[in-house]
Design a protein around this motif. Structure first.
Motif, PDB file in Angstrom:
ATOM      1  N   LEU A  25       0.824  -1.212   0.000  1.00 24.11           N
ATOM      2  CA  LEU A  25       0.000   0.000   0.000  1.00 24.11           C
ATOM      3  C   LEU A  25       0.858   1.262   0.000  1.00 24.11           C
ATOM      4  O   LEU A  25       0.551   2.231  -0.710  1.00 24.11           O
ATOM      5  CB  LEU A  25      -0.949   0.004   1.197  1.00 24.11           C
ATOM      6  N   LEU A  26       1.926   1.259   0.791  1.00 18.41           N
ATOM      7  CA  LEU A  26       2.809   2.420   0.818  1.00 18.41           C
ATOM      8  C   LEU A  26       3.493   2.637  -0.532  1.00 18.41           C
ATOM      9  O   LEU A  26       3.607   3.774  -1.004  1.00 18.41           O
ATOM     10  CB  LEU A  26       3.864   2.261   1.913  1.00 18.41           C
ATOM     11  N   CYS A  27       3.941   1.554  -1.153  1.00 17.48           N
ATOM     12  CA  CYS A  27       4.584   1.678  -2.465  1.00 17.48           C
ATOM     13  C   CYS A  27       3.613   2.247  -3.497  1.00 17.48           C
ATOM     14  O   CYS A  27       3.993   3.104  -4.299  1.00 17.48           O
ATOM     15  CB  CYS A  27       5.121   0.323  -2.930  1.00 17.48           C
ATOM     16  N   TYR A  28       2.376   1.774  -3.474  1.00 20.34           N
ATOM     17  CA  TYR A  28       1.394   2.288  -4.423  1.00 20.34           C
ATOM     18  C   TYR A  28       1.019   3.735  -4.102  1.00 20.34           C
ATOM     19  O   TYR A  28       0.846   4.551  -5.004  1.00 20.34           O
ATOM     20  CB  TYR A  28       0.137   1.419  -4.436  1.00 20.34           C
ATOM     21  N   ALA A  29       0.883   4.046  -2.803  1.00 22.82           N
ATOM     22  CA  ALA A  29       0.504   5.412  -2.403  1.00 22.82           C
ATOM     23  C   ALA A  29       1.570   6.424  -2.792  1.00 22.82           C
ATOM     24  O   ALA A  29       1.254   7.567  -3.129  1.00 22.82           O
ATOM     25  CB  ALA A  29       0.252   5.463  -0.898  1.00 22.82           C
ATOM     26  N   VAL A  30       2.820   6.020  -2.765  1.00 28.13           N
ATOM     27  CA  VAL A  30       3.905   6.913  -3.168  1.00 28.13           C
ATOM     28  C   VAL A  30       4.137   6.830  -4.673  1.00 28.13           C
ATOM     29  O   VAL A  30       4.313   7.848  -5.348  1.00 28.13           O
ATOM     30  CB  VAL A  30       5.206   6.561  -2.401  1.00 28.13           C
ATOM     31  N   ILE A  45       9.024   2.586 -10.416  1.00 29.88           N
ATOM     32  CA  ILE A  45       9.816   1.620  -9.650  1.00 29.88           C
ATOM     33  C   ILE A  45       9.078   1.270  -8.356  1.00 29.88           C
ATOM     34  O   ILE A  45       8.997   0.099  -7.965  1.00 29.88           O
ATOM     35  CB  ILE A  45      11.231   2.170  -9.371  1.00 29.88           C
ATOM     36  N   PHE A  46       8.519   2.289  -7.692  1.00 29.47           N
ATOM     37  CA  PHE A  46       7.730   2.028  -6.483  1.00 29.47           C
ATOM     38  C   PHE A  46       6.502   1.179  -6.795  1.00 29.47           C
ATOM     39  O   PHE A  46       6.158   0.273  -6.037  1.00 29.47           O
ATOM     40  CB  PHE A  46       7.290   3.341  -5.818  1.00 29.47           C
ATOM     41  N   VAL A  47       5.838   1.452  -7.910  1.00 27.44           N
ATOM     42  CA  VAL A  47       4.659   0.676  -8.292  1.00 27.44           C
ATOM     43  C   VAL A  47       5.058  -0.781  -8.555  1.00 27.44           C
ATOM     44  O   VAL A  47       4.374  -1.713  -8.122  1.00 27.44           O
ATOM     45  CB  VAL A  47       3.975   1.301  -9.527  1.00 27.44           C
ATOM     46  N   SER A  48       6.177  -0.970  -9.237  1.00 29.25           N
ATOM     47  CA  SER A  48       6.655  -2.330  -9.505  1.00 29.25           C
ATOM     48  C   SER A  48       7.017  -3.045  -8.209  1.00 29.25           C
ATOM     49  O   SER A  48       6.731  -4.236  -8.044  1.00 29.25           O
ATOM     50  CB  SER A  48       7.875  -2.295 -10.422  1.00 29.25           C
ATOM     51  N   LEU A  49       7.632  -2.335  -7.301  1.00 28.59           N
ATOM     52  CA  LEU A  49       7.979  -2.908  -6.004  1.00 28.59           C
ATOM     53  C   LEU A  49       6.712  -3.305  -5.233  1.00 28.59           C
ATOM     54  O   LEU A  49       6.670  -4.353  -4.584  1.00 28.59           O
ATOM     55  CB  LEU A  49       8.808  -1.909  -5.202  1.00 28.59           C
ATOM     56  N   GLY A  50       5.681  -2.481  -5.329  1.00 30.33           N
ATOM     57  CA  GLY A  50       4.400  -2.827  -4.708  1.00 30.33           C
ATOM     58  C   GLY A  50       3.830  -4.112  -5.282  1.00 30.33           C
ATOM     59  O   GLY A  50       3.268  -4.938  -4.559  1.00 30.33           O
ATOM     60  N   PHE A  53       5.614  -6.990  -3.736  1.00 29.68           N
ATOM     61  CA  PHE A  53       5.103  -7.246  -2.388  1.00 29.68           C
ATOM     62  C   PHE A  53       3.778  -8.013  -2.443  1.00 29.68           C
ATOM     63  O   PHE A  53       3.538  -8.911  -1.637  1.00 29.68           O
ATOM     64  CB  PHE A  53       4.920  -5.953  -1.600  1.00 29.68           C
ATOM     65  N   LEU A  54       2.928  -7.692  -3.416  1.00 29.45           N
ATOM     66  CA  LEU A  54       1.664  -8.420  -3.538  1.00 29.45           C
ATOM     67  C   LEU A  54       1.884  -9.864  -3.973  1.00 29.45           C
ATOM     68  O   LEU A  54       1.192 -10.775  -3.510  1.00 29.45           O
ATOM     69  CB  LEU A  54       0.738  -7.711  -4.530  1.00 29.45           C
ATOM     70  N   ILE A  55       2.845 -10.094  -4.853  1.00 30.18           N
ATOM     71  CA  ILE A  55       3.173 -11.471  -5.255  1.00 30.18           C
ATOM     72  C   ILE A  55       3.693 -12.249  -4.050  1.00 30.18           C
ATOM     73  O   ILE A  55       3.314 -13.409  -3.829  1.00 30.18           O
ATOM     74  CB  ILE A  55       4.182 -11.466  -6.412  1.00 30.18           C
ATOM     75  N   SER A  56       4.540 -11.609  -3.254  1.00 26.57           N
ATOM     76  CA  SER A  56       5.050 -12.251  -2.038  1.00 26.57           C
ATOM     77  C   SER A  56       3.913 -12.556  -1.066  1.00 26.57           C
ATOM     78  O   SER A  56       3.886 -13.619  -0.443  1.00 26.57           O
ATOM     79  CB  SER A  56       6.075 -11.354  -1.353  1.00 26.57           C
ATOM     80  N   LEU A  57       2.979 -11.628  -0.939  1.00 23.05           N
ATOM     81  CA  LEU A  57       1.822 -11.841  -0.074  1.00 23.05           C
ATOM     82  C   LEU A  57       1.016 -13.053  -0.540  1.00 23.05           C
ATOM     83  O   LEU A  57       0.593 -13.880   0.269  1.00 23.05           O
ATOM     84  CB  LEU A  57       0.933 -10.596  -0.041  1.00 23.05           C
TER      85      LEU A  57
END
Length: 85
Positions: A25-30, A45-50, A53-57
Motif C-alpha cells: 500500500l505504501l509503495c502504491y501510495a507513493v 519503480i515504487f509501483v513495480s515494487l508494490g 510485495f503483492l506477489i510475495s503476499l
C-alpha cells in the motif's frame, strides 16, 4: 452460498502478511502520484515494487493455506514454522 460448517472463522493474518500488505500500500501510495503527476520513472519503480510485495503476499498466503489449520489440542503449524507461539 457460504457454508459456515466448513470454516466458521478466518484466522487473523500473520505479522508477515500484515507487513507485506502495508508495504504494498505504501509503495502504491507513493509510486502512482510520483509516476503520474511528476512524470518520474522512480514512481514506476515504487509501483513495480508494490507488485512484488503483492506477489510475495500471495505466496505466503498460499503456503499458509496449504499448512492447514491446527487440530484441536495441537499447536498451529504456521506458528511453529514462523517462530510464533
Amino acid at each position: 452460498m457460504h457454508d459456515s460448517t466448513v470454516r466458521p472463522e478466518f484466522p487473523a493474518p500473520t505479522r508477515t502478511q500484515v507487513l507485506l500488505i502495508v508495504a504494498a500500500l505504501l509503495c502504491y501510495a507513493v509510486g502512482y502520484p510520483v509516476a503520474l503527476k511528476a512524470h518520474s520513472s522512480i514512481g514506476w519503480i515504487f509501483v513495480s515494487l508494490g507488485g512484488l510485495f503483492l506477489i510475495s503476499l500471495a505466496m505466503v498466503t498460499i503456503a499458509r493455506l496449504h499448512m492447514g489449520p491446527a487440530a484441536p489440542g495441537e499447536e498451529d503449524p504456521a506458528a511453529e514454522r514462523t517462530g510464533q507461539t
